[in-house]
Design a protein around this motif. Structure first.
Motif, PDB file in Angstrom:
ATOM      1  N   GLU A 160       0.637  -0.752   0.188  1.00 48.01           N
ATOM      2  CA  GLU A 160       0.157   0.020  -0.383  1.00 48.01           C
ATOM      3  C   GLU A 160       0.634   1.522   0.059  1.00 48.01           C
ATOM      4  OE1 GLU A 160      -2.679  -0.557   3.226  1.00 48.01           O
ATOM      5  OE2 GLU A 160      -3.275  -2.045   2.607  1.00 48.01           O
ATOM      6  N   LYS A 161       1.801   0.777   0.187  1.00 46.67           N
ATOM      7  CA  LYS A 161       3.014   2.406   0.625  1.00 46.67           C
ATOM      8  C   LYS A 161       3.634   2.574  -0.600  1.00 46.67           C
ATOM      9  CE  LYS A 161       4.129   1.964   5.105  1.00 46.67           C
ATOM     10  NZ  LYS A 161       5.832   1.208   6.253  1.00 46.67           N
ATOM     11  N   LEU A 162       3.988   1.752  -1.586  1.00 45.54           N
ATOM     12  CA  LEU A 162       4.077   2.133  -2.707  1.00 45.54           C
ATOM     13  C   LEU A 162       3.346   2.045  -3.896  1.00 45.54           C
ATOM     14  CD1 LEU A 162       5.779  -1.553  -3.191  1.00 45.54           C
ATOM     15  CD2 LEU A 162       6.880   0.531  -3.032  1.00 45.54           C
ATOM     16  N   GLY A 163       1.526   2.872  -3.178  1.00 43.55           N
ATOM     17  CA  GLY A 163       0.986   2.434  -4.285  1.00 43.55           C
ATOM     18  C   GLY A 163      -0.037   1.531  -4.702  1.00 43.55           C
ATOM     19  N   VAL A 164      -0.181   0.327  -4.463  1.00 47.25           N
ATOM     20  CA  VAL A 164      -0.748  -0.943  -5.020  1.00 47.25           C
ATOM     21  C   VAL A 164      -1.837  -0.706  -4.973  1.00 47.25           C
ATOM     22  CG1 VAL A 164      -1.259  -3.254  -5.346  1.00 47.25           C
ATOM     23  CG2 VAL A 164       1.081  -1.922  -4.823  1.00 47.25           C
ATOM     24  N   LYS A 166      -5.470  -1.374  -2.954  1.00 45.19           N
ATOM     25  CA  LYS A 166      -5.501  -2.630  -2.226  1.00 45.19           C
ATOM     26  C   LYS A 166      -6.551  -3.838  -3.168  1.00 45.19           C
ATOM     27  CE  LYS A 166      -6.324  -0.075   1.582  1.00 45.19           C
ATOM     28  NZ  LYS A 166      -6.689   0.234   3.091  1.00 45.19           N
ATOM     29  N   SER A 167      -7.183  -2.907  -4.492  1.00 42.87           N
ATOM     30  CA  SER A 167      -8.455  -4.238  -4.739  1.00 42.87           C
ATOM     31  C   SER A 167      -7.139  -5.397  -5.799  1.00 42.87           C
ATOM     32  CB  SER A 167      -8.968  -3.641  -6.237  1.00 42.87           C
ATOM     33  OG  SER A 167      -8.086  -3.436  -7.171  1.00 42.87           O
ATOM     34  N   ASN A 168      -5.895  -5.069  -6.252  1.00 39.76           N
ATOM     35  CA  ASN A 168      -4.915  -5.898  -6.294  1.00 39.76           C
ATOM     36  C   ASN A 168      -4.076  -6.863  -5.137  1.00 39.76           C
ATOM     37  OD1 ASN A 168      -5.624  -5.323  -8.989  1.00 39.76           O
ATOM     38  ND2 ASN A 168      -4.006  -3.770  -9.260  1.00 39.76           N
ATOM     39  N   ILE A 169      -4.576  -6.484  -4.293  1.00 35.81           N
ATOM     40  CA  ILE A 169      -3.968  -7.200  -2.886  1.00 35.81           C
ATOM     41  C   ILE A 169      -4.577  -7.957  -2.370  1.00 35.81           C
ATOM     42  CG2 ILE A 169      -2.474  -6.964  -0.770  1.00 35.81           C
ATOM     43  CD1 ILE A 169      -2.266  -3.867  -1.470  1.00 35.81           C
ATOM     44  N   PHE A 170      -4.420  -9.610  -2.219  1.00 33.99           N
ATOM     45  CA  PHE A 170      -5.150 -10.416  -1.784  1.00 33.99           C
ATOM     46  C   PHE A 170      -4.144 -11.290  -0.709  1.00 33.99           C
ATOM     47  CE2 PHE A 170      -6.340 -10.124  -6.024  1.00 33.99           C
ATOM     48  CZ  PHE A 170      -7.164  -9.737  -6.422  1.00 33.99           C
ATOM     49  N   PHE A 171      -5.021 -10.846   0.544  1.00 34.43           N
ATOM     50  CA  PHE A 171      -4.302 -10.994   1.952  1.00 34.43           C
ATOM     51  C   PHE A 171      -4.744 -12.665   2.202  1.00 34.43           C
ATOM     52  CE2 PHE A 171      -4.007 -10.745   6.985  1.00 34.43           C
ATOM     53  CZ  PHE A 171      -3.279 -11.918   6.984  1.00 34.43           C
TER      54      PHE A 171
END
Length: 364
Positions: A160-164, A166-171
């Motif tokens: 998220e700090k890199l600007g990715v 959230k919709s493309n991050i899957f925990f």
């Protein structure tokens, strides 16, 4: 949908095994999802490579690029050349890379240049130490990844700090732990167990392979002498990486309680860890397994890309600082090592979550 899954080195094999099983299960359920497994050949020693396919019941690779050894640049170039030809001959909809080895970065670059989307399993982890080749691999891979599958909230925050988005991050959790949980009943005693008269919680396990610890002979010698001296009441089992083996030949480090053994397969090595008093290592993956097995772990590094193993788990960082190593042994041998807990979603279901997300993304 066709997915090309890349594996290049020992840590990758533990990560792809549950993903392949989950894809196969979804295919049986009628979903249009297929995979092609490409082994780059980055690790080619039998105990670092093919043994893992047998033990973890991974289907044989559809292709092996047979890159083998070389400098970082030579390996990267050879992998890219081989993988480019692979994708030309076998087009796919998604390339999945795992972890942070040279193959991870090289194949991600090739895929993006071929206009193929990239999924990175174990995305977002960072040590902050760019002297580690793996850190460069992580940074480059994540800079061009489309779908980020993460193991921890720390990884999410890094992305998220890199600007990715959230919709493309899957925990999803940790696929390496999927493999550990699935195989815990199949773990087996190493062949040398009886010969060395080992018994539960009465020995230590040591692994060393990072350049910062093994490339400088003086540092390596001091480290081993200190560890052997502090752990003198216990046998120390040292599975020797081929890279380290060459360096040890001239150091004349022979001690009664230090036992050099060949690299072990997955089932034997984790049996050894599970029943040990503690692990001394510079490996990131072993810190995760030790945390889940609640085994004290002394990490000979100053930084870690897996802070959850320290903040929640059984791991502490000592670098190669003699004072910190001494303090860690005092705590260990006094029986006051911290109690760890298992990080969130390290529950054996990460691969199922990954495949489910891919199905949803592609509406299969």
């Amino acid at each position: 949908m066709n997915i090309t899954i890349v594996a290049g080195a020992r840590p990758n094999f533990m990560k792809i095994a549950p993903i392949i099983e989950s894809i196969q299960n979804k295919k049986k359920e009628g979903f249009n999802i297929n995979y092609r497994l490409v082994h780059t050949g980055q690790h080619y020693d039998k105990n670092l490579s093919s043994t893992f396919f047998e033990e973890l019941n991974i289907p044989l690779p559809d292709a092996n690029l047979e890159v083998k050894s070389g400098t970082q640049a030579e390996q990267t170039a050879a992998i890219m050349i081989g993988f480019e030809k692979e994708l030309e001959q076998n087009p796919c909809d998604l390339v999945m890379v795992v972890g942070d080895v040279t193959s991870t970065m090289a194949c991600a670059i090739v895929a993006k240049k071929a206009y193929i989307k990239v999924a990175h399993v174990e995305a977002g982890i960072r040590s902050g130490d760019t002297k580690m080749p793996e850190e460069i691999n992580r940074i480059v891979t994540d800079s061009i990844t489309d779908y980020f599958f993460t193991t921890s909230v720390y990884a999410n925050q890094n992305l998220e700090k890199l600007g990715v988005s959230k919709s493309n991050i899957f925990f999803v959790g940790n696929v390496m732990i999927d493999t550990l949980i699935k195989n815990k009943k199949q773990l087996k005693k190493p062949s040398f167990w009886e010969n060395l008269k080992l018994s539960d919680r009465k020995y230590l396990v040591m692994t060393l392979h990072r350049p910062s610890n093994v490339d400088e002979r003086t540092i390596l010698k001091k480290l081993i002498i200190q560890i052997v001296t502090l752990g003198k009441s216990y046998p120390i089992i040292f599975p020797v990486h081929p890279r380290t083996q060459k360096l040890l030949k001239d150091l004349d480090l022979n001690f009664k309680n230090l036992h050099y053994v060949e690299p072990l397969g997955y089932l034997e090595f984790n049996y050894l860890v599970k029943n040990s008093l503690a692990v001394i290592t510079d490996s990131g993956g072993i810190t995760e397994e030790a945390t889940v097995m609640n085994i004290p772990c002394i990490t000979l590094r100053n930084t870690t890309e897996r802070p959850e193993t320290c903040n929640l788990g059984t791991n502490i960082l000592v670098g190669n600082d003699p004072e910190k190593i001494n303090d860690a042994f005092k705590t260990l041998l006094s029986g006051t090592w911290k109690q760890g807990e298992v990080p969130e979603l390290w529950d054996g279901q990460a691969a199922k979550r990954i495949v489910q997300h891919i199905i949803a993304l592609y509406s299969l």
